[in-house]
Design a protein around this motif. Structure first.
Motif, PDB file in Angstrom:
ATOM      1  N   VAL A 138       0.858  -1.176   0.000  1.00  0.00           N
ATOM      2  CA  VAL A 138       0.000   0.000   0.000  1.00  0.00           C
ATOM      3  C   VAL A 138       0.899   1.232   0.000  1.00  0.00           C
ATOM      4  N   GLU A 139       0.653   2.165  -0.917  1.00  0.00           N
ATOM      5  CA  GLU A 139       1.447   3.375  -1.033  1.00  0.00           C
ATOM      6  C   GLU A 139       0.521   4.578  -1.088  1.00  0.00           C
ATOM      7  N   GLU A 140       1.005   5.720  -0.610  1.00  0.00           N
ATOM      8  CA  GLU A 140       0.298   6.974  -0.849  1.00  0.00           C
ATOM      9  C   GLU A 140       0.378   7.239  -2.343  1.00  0.00           C
ATOM     10  N   PHE A 141      -0.667   7.784  -2.918  1.00  0.00           N
ATOM     11  CA  PHE A 141      -0.674   8.056  -4.352  1.00  0.00           C
ATOM     12  C   PHE A 141      -0.216   9.478  -4.616  1.00  0.00           C
ATOM     13  N   ASP A 142       0.780   9.635  -5.476  1.00  0.00           N
ATOM     14  CA  ASP A 142       1.262  10.940  -5.918  1.00  0.00           C
ATOM     15  C   ASP A 142       1.408  10.868  -7.425  1.00  0.00           C
ATOM     16  N   ASP A 143       0.527  11.555  -8.145  1.00  0.00           N
ATOM     17  CA  ASP A 143       0.553  11.442  -9.603  1.00  0.00           C
ATOM     18  C   ASP A 143       1.793  12.052 -10.232  1.00  0.00           C
ATOM     19  N   GLN A 144       2.618  12.732  -9.460  1.00  0.00           N
ATOM     20  CA  GLN A 144       3.877  13.268  -9.973  1.00  0.00           C
ATOM     21  C   GLN A 144       4.990  12.232  -9.934  1.00  0.00           C
ATOM     22  N   LEU A 145       4.767  11.121  -9.256  1.00  0.00           N
ATOM     23  CA  LEU A 145       5.812  10.120  -9.091  1.00  0.00           C
ATOM     24  C   LEU A 145       5.479   8.799  -9.769  1.00  0.00           C
ATOM     25  N   VAL A 146       4.611   8.826 -10.776  1.00  0.00           N
ATOM     26  CA  VAL A 146       4.241   7.580 -11.444  1.00  0.00           C
ATOM     27  C   VAL A 146       5.338   7.151 -12.415  1.00  0.00           C
ATOM     28  N   CYS A 147       5.427   5.865 -12.637  1.00  0.00           N
ATOM     29  CA  CYS A 147       6.393   5.358 -13.601  1.00  0.00           C
ATOM     30  C   CYS A 147       5.682   5.073 -14.916  1.00  0.00           C
ATOM     31  N   ASP A 148       6.453   4.868 -15.964  1.00  0.00           N
ATOM     32  CA  ASP A 148       5.825   4.696 -17.268  1.00  0.00           C
ATOM     33  C   ASP A 148       5.399   3.270 -17.552  1.00  0.00           C
ATOM     34  N   ARG A 149       5.765   2.332 -16.683  1.00  0.00           N
ATOM     35  CA  ARG A 149       5.321   0.962 -16.919  1.00  0.00           C
ATOM     36  C   ARG A 149       5.315   0.168 -15.613  1.00  0.00           C
ATOM     37  N   GLN A 150       4.181  -0.426 -15.340  1.00  0.00           N
ATOM     38  CA  GLN A 150       4.073  -1.342 -14.209  1.00  0.00           C
ATOM     39  C   GLN A 150       3.333  -2.559 -14.728  1.00  0.00           C
ATOM     40  N   ASP A 151       3.885  -3.736 -14.485  1.00  0.00           N
ATOM     41  CA  ASP A 151       3.306  -4.955 -15.051  1.00  0.00           C
ATOM     42  C   ASP A 151       2.625  -5.819 -13.996  1.00  0.00           C
ATOM     43  N   HIS A 152       2.017  -5.177 -13.018  1.00  0.00           N
ATOM     44  CA  HIS A 152       1.289  -5.914 -11.991  1.00  0.00           C
ATOM     45  C   HIS A 152      -0.065  -5.245 -11.751  1.00  0.00           C
ATOM     46  N   THR A 153      -0.931  -5.978 -11.103  1.00  0.00           N
ATOM     47  CA  THR A 153      -2.262  -5.482 -10.797  1.00  0.00           C
ATOM     48  C   THR A 153      -2.160  -4.256  -9.908  1.00  0.00           C
ATOM     49  N   THR A 154      -2.907  -3.224 -10.243  1.00  0.00           N
ATOM     50  CA  THR A 154      -2.906  -1.980  -9.474  1.00  0.00           C
ATOM     51  C   THR A 154      -4.342  -1.566  -9.189  1.00  0.00           C
ATOM     52  N   PHE A 155      -4.576  -1.135  -7.961  1.00  0.00           N
ATOM     53  CA  PHE A 155      -5.864  -0.576  -7.576  1.00  0.00           C
ATOM     54  C   PHE A 155      -5.616   0.784  -6.942  1.00  0.00           C
ATOM     55  N   LEU A 156      -6.534   1.700  -7.159  1.00  0.00           N
ATOM     56  CA  LEU A 156      -6.506   3.008  -6.518  1.00  0.00           C
ATOM     57  C   LEU A 156      -7.699   3.075  -5.575  1.00  0.00           C
ATOM     58  N   VAL A 157      -7.455   3.478  -4.338  1.00  0.00           N
ATOM     59  CA  VAL A 157      -8.529   3.624  -3.356  1.00  0.00           C
ATOM     60  C   VAL A 157      -8.577   5.070  -2.899  1.00  0.00           C
ATOM     61  N   GLU A 158      -9.754   5.676  -3.006  1.00  0.00           N
ATOM     62  CA  GLU A 158     -10.011   6.984  -2.418  1.00  0.00           C
ATOM     63  C   GLU A 158     -10.728   6.753  -1.097  1.00  0.00           C
ATOM     64  N   LEU A 159     -10.160   7.260  -0.011  1.00  0.00           N
ATOM     65  CA  LEU A 159     -10.801   7.198   1.306  1.00  0.00           C
ATOM     66  C   LEU A 159     -11.295   8.594   1.650  1.00  0.00           C
ATOM     67  N   TRP A 160     -12.575   8.705   1.901  1.00  0.00           N
ATOM     68  CA  TRP A 160     -13.215   9.989   2.188  1.00  0.00           C
ATOM     69  C   TRP A 160     -13.672  10.028   3.644  1.00  0.00           C
ATOM     70  N   SER A 161     -13.467  11.163   4.303  1.00  0.00           N
ATOM     71  CA  SER A 161     -14.000  11.387   5.643  1.00  0.00           C
ATOM     72  C   SER A 161     -14.585  12.796   5.692  1.00  0.00           C
ATOM     73  N   TRP A 162     -15.357  13.088   6.729  1.00  0.00           N
ATOM     74  CA  TRP A 162     -16.079  14.362   6.794  1.00  0.00           C
ATOM     75  C   TRP A 162     -15.464  15.302   7.810  1.00  0.00           C
ATOM     76  N   HIS A 163     -15.638  16.607   7.555  1.00  0.00           N
ATOM     77  CA  HIS A 163     -15.353  17.668   8.525  1.00  0.00           C
ATOM     78  C   HIS A 163     -16.687  18.168   9.057  1.00  0.00           C
ATOM     79  N   TYR A 164     -16.762  18.411  10.371  1.00  0.00           N
ATOM     80  CA  TYR A 164     -17.980  18.933  10.985  1.00  0.00           C
ATOM     81  C   TYR A 164     -17.665  20.219  11.733  1.00  0.00           C
ATOM     82  N   ASP A 165     -18.632  21.137  11.785  1.00  0.00           N
ATOM     83  CA  ASP A 165     -18.455  22.354  12.572  1.00  0.00           C
ATOM     84  C   ASP A 165     -18.871  22.076  14.013  1.00  0.00           C
ATOM     85  N   ASP A 166     -18.814  23.120  14.856  1.00  0.00           N
ATOM     86  CA  ASP A 166     -19.138  22.972  16.278  1.00  0.00           C
ATOM     87  C   ASP A 166     -20.589  22.573  16.522  1.00  0.00           C
TER      88      ASP A 166
END
Length: 103
Positions: A3-31
């Motif tokens: 598992v790695e943090e995703f940074d689209d500036q550090l992608v390589c031009d070829r990866q020959d293995h299965t890759t998944f991208l996960v977006e994890l969302w959480s909420w901000h609440y006021d007082d």
């Protein structure tokens, strides 16, 4: 599974293995307990199958929060091209949403 943090500036031009991208969302609440916006963190999962990726996304989902799971492939220019597999983004079906990206 790796598992790695995703940074689209550090992608390589070829990866020959299965890759998944996960977006994890959480909420901000006021007082007053009103939802003010969402926080997004993205992760790349390598070396796993779709069942393992889905289980990882569900296990790391914030409460309250949600996730989106994408299958990914790398283009010859080093960009990640994705296909939405599961989950929903915050604000799905709502008129607007505020998003904050974690760094």
């Amino acid at each position: 599974m790796d598992v790695e943090e995703f940074d689209d500036q550090l992608v390589c031009d070829r990866q020959d293995h299965t890759t998944f991208l996960v977006e994890l969302w959480s909420w901000h609440y006021d007082d007053d307990g009103e939802r003010q916006g969402a926080v997004l963190s993205t992760h790349i999962l390598n070396g796993c199958d779709v069942r393992e990726a889905l289980a990882w996304a569900q296990e790391h989902q914030a409460d309250p929060g949600c996730f989106v799971l994408f299958a990914g492939t790398w283009t010859n220019r080093g960009f990640l091209k994705t296909l939405w597999l599961a989950g929903e983004t915050p604000g799905y079906g709502e008129r607007s949403a505020v998003v904050t990206f974690e760094t």
